[in-house]
Design an enzyme around this catalytic site. Structure first.
Site, mmCIF file in Angstrom:
data_model
loop_
_atom_site.group_PDB
_atom_site.id
_atom_site.type_symbol
_atom_site.label_atom_id
_atom_site.label_comp_id
_atom_site.label_asym_id
_atom_site.label_seq_id
_atom_site.Cartn_x
_atom_site.Cartn_y
_atom_site.Cartn_z
ATOM 1 C CD GLU A 440 37.365 33.761 66.217
ATOM 2 O OE1 GLU A 440 36.746 34.527 65.470
ATOM 3 O OE2 GLU A 440 38.086 32.848 65.802
HETATM 4 C C1 LIG Z 1 47.044 32.004 69.638
HETATM 5 C C2 LIG Z 1 46.353 32.717 68.525
HETATM 6 C C3 LIG Z 1 45.484 32.019 67.701
HETATM 7 C C4 LIG Z 1 44.861 32.667 66.631
HETATM 8 N N1 LIG Z 1 44.078 31.949 65.769
HETATM 9 C C5 LIG Z 1 43.668 32.527 64.612
HETATM 10 C C6 LIG Z 1 43.043 31.751 63.589
HETATM 11 O O1 LIG Z 1 42.794 30.553 63.746
HETATM 12 N N2 LIG Z 1 42.733 32.365 62.422
HETATM 13 C C7 LIG Z 1 42.988 33.676 62.195
HETATM 14 O O2 LIG Z 1 42.709 34.154 61.121
HETATM 15 N N3 LIG Z 1 43.551 34.465 63.160
HETATM 16 C C8 LIG Z 1 43.901 33.906 64.353
HETATM 17 N N4 LIG Z 1 44.506 34.674 65.323
HETATM 18 C C9 LIG Z 1 44.640 36.101 65.117
HETATM 19 C C10 LIG Z 1 43.717 36.916 66.023
HETATM 20 O O3 LIG Z 1 42.392 36.786 65.636
HETATM 21 C C11 LIG Z 1 44.237 38.360 66.029
HETATM 22 O O4 LIG Z 1 45.385 38.349 66.843
HETATM 23 C C12 LIG Z 1 43.231 39.361 66.549
HETATM 24 O O5 LIG Z 1 42.143 39.487 65.680
HETATM 25 C C13 LIG Z 1 43.839 40.748 66.768
HETATM 26 O O6 LIG Z 1 44.612 41.159 65.688
HETATM 27 P P1 LIG Z 1 46.109 41.662 65.940
HETATM 28 O O7 LIG Z 1 46.772 40.669 66.818
HETATM 29 O O8 LIG Z 1 46.743 41.916 64.635
HETATM 30 O O9 LIG Z 1 45.985 42.965 66.755
HETATM 31 P P2 LIG Z 1 45.807 44.453 66.162
HETATM 32 O O10 LIG Z 1 44.694 44.463 65.178
HETATM 33 O O11 LIG Z 1 47.120 44.959 65.719
HETATM 34 O O12 LIG Z 1 45.335 45.228 67.453
HETATM 35 C C14 LIG Z 1 46.251 45.652 68.471
HETATM 36 C C15 LIG Z 1 45.457 46.405 69.549
HETATM 37 O O13 LIG Z 1 44.807 47.547 68.960
HETATM 38 C C16 LIG Z 1 43.407 47.495 69.171
HETATM 39 N N5 LIG Z 1 42.739 47.978 67.959
HETATM 40 C C17 LIG Z 1 43.010 47.670 66.669
HETATM 41 N N6 LIG Z 1 42.171 48.311 65.846
HETATM 42 C C18 LIG Z 1 41.334 49.025 66.616
HETATM 43 C C19 LIG Z 1 40.224 49.889 66.358
HETATM 44 N N7 LIG Z 1 39.790 50.121 65.116
HETATM 45 N N8 LIG Z 1 39.609 50.461 67.415
HETATM 46 C C20 LIG Z 1 39.996 50.203 68.682
HETATM 47 N N9 LIG Z 1 41.046 49.405 68.981
HETATM 48 C C21 LIG Z 1 41.689 48.819 67.965
HETATM 49 C C22 LIG Z 1 43.082 46.045 69.455
HETATM 50 O O14 LIG Z 1 41.923 45.910 70.265
HETATM 51 C C23 LIG Z 1 44.351 45.577 70.176
HETATM 52 O O15 LIG Z 1 44.252 45.870 71.552
HETATM 53 C C24 LIG Z 1 45.102 34.040 66.421
HETATM 54 C C25 LIG Z 1 45.949 34.750 67.285
HETATM 55 C C26 LIG Z 1 46.580 34.108 68.305
HETATM 56 C C27 LIG Z 1 47.534 34.880 69.162
#
Ligand SMILES: Cc1cc2nc3c(=O)[nH]c(=O)nc-3n(C[C@H](O)[C@H](O)[C@H](O)COP(=O)(O)OP(=O)(O)OC[C@H]3O[C@@H](n4cnc5c(N)ncnc54)[C@H](O)[C@@H]3O)c2cc1C
Length: 595
Positions: A440
């Site tokens: 989220e």
């Molecule tokens: C168990 C689980 C359930 C989930 N359920 C859902 C779901 O139901 N529906 C759905 O759509 N998604 C879901 N997700 C996805 C989840 O919402 C994302 O993992 C989350 O939004 C972060 O995206 P990412 O993992 O690609 O990390 P990334 O976006 O790659 O980020 C990696 C790191 O970089 C940082 N970062 C990235 N961009 C910036 C920025 N602009 N400024 C500062 N820091 C930044 C982040 O804070 C993080 O620490 C789920 C994930 C998991 C693991």
């Protein structure tokens, strides 16, 4: 001892701190007199403790199973528990009566959600996501879509999901590639791969309604070209019953460190049939309805995992015998004293309680703002409540999940080596709670949202109203005997938060990196101040009871935990202020190649 739902805490907040009975003239509240609320919460507690909690470890150990035909089998017992959930009417507590809901205040529904999440977070995510889908369709769906989907989502007969994330697109939703092609009959064909979709496939409900973000062919790049679609697993037939199978498929499950009982799915859309929600290219704002609700829900999950972990740790500390109290044996007939006698173990437990009790109050207080924003007849009250919801959602999501995870970690520490084994629940609480800091919108993104968007919105109206509210409270209670330390602590914390806000206004525009580098500390400072306000409100309510001759130790204990918060937790606010004012210089000092 298994998890015991904290109904006494809930009733204290609803009745004595938030005084929801005084809102009986509002829709929903009129139907929720406190004796009814009490009955509902007692029943909810029974269901959560007796049905959901025993399945928590089963879900963790057995997990969900993906079958080669793309179906997913949930852990043993989940199906029966889900049937009981629906039959008990629990998903419909806060839904609109027009769609089969019971229309109770959201803050009452929140109490149930906290209990079910503490009892079994992985299970409670199925109805949690369904409610999010319900809210998005309620906010942006056509009348026909509402009639078709809302009653079934409200009751839990059908499940819901949110399909945002793709392999190349997590935080940055502008990178969404899933495409939608109109076919001329009002439907679209959706193609693309979504990953990590919670509750994306399962055997609990008769249908699954996916809410999918996709880009209509030819739409602008970035976030301005994203639309929202309803993609049901089974296409509803003329009578609204699940008909032909849509071509949305679960291609596999993630192996995860926690929430094993919740199916985290790779979802493949191969020309699946979808219906647009709202207007083209405006999907993100509608999805934000779902995401904002989910963000508060995730803050609640952080708190709920902390509560369950704390309870297990407190019980363990009363039973585990090691060492002697420094002030002389407390269990002279036994080989050693329970570890609860040791100040360092007490510190871990008190840190936890001080944050959990006020964190819950802050969550309930904010949820009540949600009710006021929806139901109050006075436009000014609605606007203020709406402002608070927007401002405080990132604070609660970020702060309560950070602290909830810390509580789970401290609870594991109380268990010593036992906590690191799987014989005790501490490990599962820690593993399950970890995701709340990530999904989220990661907590880093919450902090940026707070500093970059929410503070500045409407010329800073929300934060200034919050400051004025605290000022009004502190001046109204200036000089109040036993409340004094709470008032002074609150006034000092608010002063620090105001100083930090000013610093951001002066430095953030000139150097956006400074604001971004300060954002997490700012969010923490905000959370600590919010909790100081809640402690002042709770202390006031407790002192009133004590003053009226109520001898229930609940109130004296409340004050004792509150004083601990003032002396041992709130001082962190000063450290956050000092850190954030150093800006980005040292944060960004190393060249990229030095990492
Ligand atoms: C168990 C689980 C359930 C989930 N359920 C859902 C779901 O139901 N529906 C759905 O759509 N998604 C879901 N997700 C996805 C989840 O919402 C994302 O993992 C989350 O939004 C972060 O995206 P990412 O993992 O690609 O990390 P990334 O976006 O790659 O980020 C990696 C790191 O970089 C940082 N970062 C990235 N961009 C910036 C920025 N602009 N400024 C500062 N820091 C930044 C982040 O804070 C993080 O620490 C789920 C994930 C998991 C693991």
């Amino acid at each position: 001892m298994t998890y015991q739902p904290p109904v006494r805490e809930h009733l204290f907040l609803l009745r004595e701190v938030l005084e929801i009975e005084s809102l009986a003239n509002l829709p929903g509240f009129a139907d929720a007199p406190m004796d009814l609320v009490e009955q509902v919460l007692e029943e909810a507690a029974k269901f959560c403790a007796e049905v959901l909690a025993p399945l928590n470890s089963v879900g963790d150990k057995k997990g969900c199973v993906w079958n080669p035909d793309g179906s997913v089998t949930t852990p043993p017992g989940f199906k029966d528990a889900y049937r009981q959930l629906v039959e008990g009417g629990w998903p419909a507590l806060g839904a609109e009566p027009a769609y089969g809901g019971q229309g109770l205040p959201g803050v009452v529904g929140l109490a149930f959600n906290e209990m079910s999440s503490s009892a079994n977070m992985a299970f409670s995510m199925y109805p949690g996501l369904t409610h999010g889908a319900y809210s998005a369709i309620l906010a942006g769906g056509s009348d026909e879509q509402k009639q078709l989907y809302l009653p079934k989502l409200a009751s839990g007969e059908w499940g819901g999901t949110m399909n945002l994330t793709e392999p190349q697109c997590g935080t940055d939703l502008g990178l969404i590639r899933t495409k939608a092609v109109p076919v001329g009959d009002g439907t679209y064909r959706i193609s693309g791969q979504k990953i990590w979709i919670s509750a994306g496939e399962h055997d609990l409900a008769g249908n699954i309604v996916h809410l999918v973000l996709a880009r209509i062919e030819g739409a602008p790049a970035g976030t301005r070209g994203i639309s929202l679609f309803i993609v049901p697993k089974f296409l509803p037939d003329a009578d609204g019953r699940p008909g032909a199978r849509n071509s949305v498929k679960c291609a596999g499950l993630e192996e995860k460190m926690g929430i094993h009982g919740n199916a985290t799915c790779v979802i493949s859309h191969e020309e699946s049939i979808g219906w647009l929600v709202g207007t083209e290219n405006r999907g993100l704002s509608l999805m934000f309805v779902m995401m904002n609700e989910a963000r508060l829900g995730v803050g609640m999950q952080g708190l709920a995992q902390g509560e369950a972990a704390y309870q297990a740790a407190a019980q363990f500390a009363k039973e585990r015998l090691q060492g002697r109290a420094l002030t002389g044996p407390k269990n002279p007939d036994g080989p050693a004293d329970p570890i609860l006698v040791h100040p360092d173990v007490r510190r871990l437990l008190m840190d936890s309680r001080a944050v959990l009790e006020a964190g819950r109050a802050f969550l309930f207080w904010t949820a009540l703002q949600g009710d006021l924003a929806r139901r109050h007849p006075d436009e000014a009250v609605r606007q203020k409540a709406d402002d608070y919801m927007a401002l405080l959602t990132p604070v609660l999501k970020g702060f309560l999940t950070d602290r909830g995870f810390k509580v789970a970690s401290d609870a594991l520490q109380v268990h010593g080596g036992s906590g690191f084994t799987e014989h005790f629940p501490a490990s599962q609480h820690l593993r399950d709670s970890r995701i709340t800091l990530i999904y989220e919108g990661t907590n880093g993104i919450q902090a940026l949202d707070l500093v970059g968007r929410k503070l500045a919105a409407n010329g800073g109206r929300a934060v200034m109203t919050f400051f004025a509210e605290i000022d009004a409270f502190t001046s109204a209670h200036d000089g109040d005997g036993e409340l004094r330390p709470f008032v002074d602590g609150l006034a000092a914390a608010k002063g620090q938060l105001q100083e930090a806000t000013l610093w951001l206004m002066q430095n953030g525009v000139a150097n956006p990196d400074s604001a971004a580098a300060a954002s997490s500390d700012y969010l923490n400072l905000f959370g600590l101040t919010g909790l100081a306000y809640m402690w002042a409100l709770m202390a006031k309510a407790a002192l009133a009871k004590i003053g009226a001759g109520d001898a229930d130790p609940f109130y004296a204990n409340k004050l004792a935990v509150g004083r601990y918060y003032l002396q041992r937790v709130l001082p962190d606010a000063g450290a956050h202020l000092a850190k954030l004012k150093t800006g980005a210089e040292t944060v960004m000092a190393l060249p990229a190649e030095a990492f």
